[in-house]
Design a protein around this motif. Structure first.
Motif, short mmCIF file in Angstrom:
data_model
loop_
_atom_site.label_atom_id
_atom_site.label_comp_id
_atom_site.label_asym_id
_atom_site.label_seq_id
_atom_site.Cartn_x
_atom_site.Cartn_y
_atom_site.Cartn_z
N THR A 90 0.82 -1.20 0.00
CA THR A 90 0.00 0.00 0.00
C THR A 90 0.86 1.26 0.00
O THR A 90 0.35 2.36 -0.14
N VAL A 91 2.17 1.14 0.18
CA VAL A 91 3.08 2.29 0.09
C VAL A 91 2.97 2.88 -1.32
O VAL A 91 3.11 2.16 -2.30
N ASN A 92 2.72 4.18 -1.43
CA ASN A 92 2.56 4.75 -2.77
C ASN A 92 3.44 5.96 -3.05
O ASN A 92 3.36 6.54 -4.13
N THR A 93 4.29 6.35 -2.10
CA THR A 93 5.24 7.43 -2.35
C THR A 93 6.61 7.04 -1.78
O THR A 93 6.70 6.28 -0.83
N LEU A 94 7.65 7.59 -2.40
CA LEU A 94 9.00 7.34 -1.92
C LEU A 94 9.22 8.12 -0.62
O LEU A 94 8.91 9.30 -0.53
N THR A 95 9.78 7.43 0.39
CA THR A 95 10.12 8.06 1.66
C THR A 95 11.63 7.95 1.87
O THR A 95 12.18 6.85 1.73
N VAL A 96 12.28 9.06 2.17
CA VAL A 96 13.72 9.07 2.44
C VAL A 96 13.96 9.77 3.77
O VAL A 96 13.45 10.87 3.99
N CYS A 97 14.71 9.14 4.66
CA CYS A 97 15.00 9.76 5.95
C CYS A 97 16.31 9.20 6.49
O CYS A 97 16.91 8.30 5.89
#
Length: 233
Positions: free
Chosen positions: A79-86
């Motif tokens: 269900t993840v639909n956007t790139l996340t960077v941290c």
């Protein structure tokens, strides 16, 4: 968020992975070394502690630095639909979550600090917006923004790992993929996403996912099961 066991990958100094996709969403934590990941979301410089959560079918390429890199990966909910960077505050604690407590991944990501992104030329943002918005020729967009078509193509390729034409296709594909779980007809999705027609959408979807839009839609549920999504070769 996590749905599977972690696995590590090791990459030698100077190695490169051309643009590729994974059929399921996954999170990656850099353990050692460094690399540059390029995608339609822009370049990301990954160092120890950098965490990236990729949506399913996210297209990206990697170029590894002079020390190579060690990366630990873990599948996550589709269900993840956007790139996340941290950036993790403590590499050891992040590694423990990836290896031993994947259920705590959401908490780990919420507690992480923002990742410092690459500074890009001011004209990149309006250039990309024009690519998303329609069919204006690349040369026309570049001239309007005060750069040559050749320079624009080189700069976009260097930053995003794709030519402007492929980047435009990628934005359209992402838009269509986001609409597949809805009740819209495939013809409507094709038109709204900017494809010439449903056949064009079908050709692009097959080339990217190995499945037709209808088959891909059947594999997408309200809470997606990665096992039902066709694999990418």
């Amino acid at each position: 968020m996590s749905q599977g066991l972690s696995y590590e990958t090791r990459h030698r100094a100077g190695d490169a992975l051309s643009t590729h996709r994974h059929a399921t969403a996954y999170a990656a934590l850099t353990l050692a070394g460094c690399y540059l990941e390029r995608s339609a979301d822009g370049p990301v410089a990954c160092a120890p502690g950098t965490m990236i959560v990729h949506p399913a079918f996210h297209a990206h390429g990697n170029r590894f630095g002079h020390l190579g890199a060690r990366v630990i990966n873990i599948p996550v909910s589709a269900t993840v639909n956007t790139l996340t960077v941290c950036q993790a505050h403590h590499l050891g604690e992040a590694l423990d979550v990836f290896r031993n407590a994947p259920a705590l991944l959401d908490e780990l990501l919420r507690a992480a600090r923002p990742h410092q992104r690459h500074a890009l030329a001011d004209w990149h943002a309006p250039f990309l917006e024009a690519l998303r918005a329609g069919d204006e020729p690349v040369g026309t967009i570049a001239t309007r923004l005060g750069v040559s078509a050749a320079h624009a193509s080189r700069s976009i390729q260097a930053a995003y790992g794709m030519s402007p034409q492929l980047l435009r296709r990628e934005y359209r594909w992402r838009s269509a993929l986001a609409m597949l779980p809805t009740t819209r007809s495939l013809a409507d999705i094709a038109a709204l996403a900017g494809f010439a027609d449903q056949s064009h959408l079908t050709r692009v979807t097959r080339s990217i996912s190995g499945a037709s839009p209808a088959a891909l839609r059947r594999g997408i549920k309200c809470v997606q099961d990665p096992a039902t999504v066709p694999p990418v070769e």
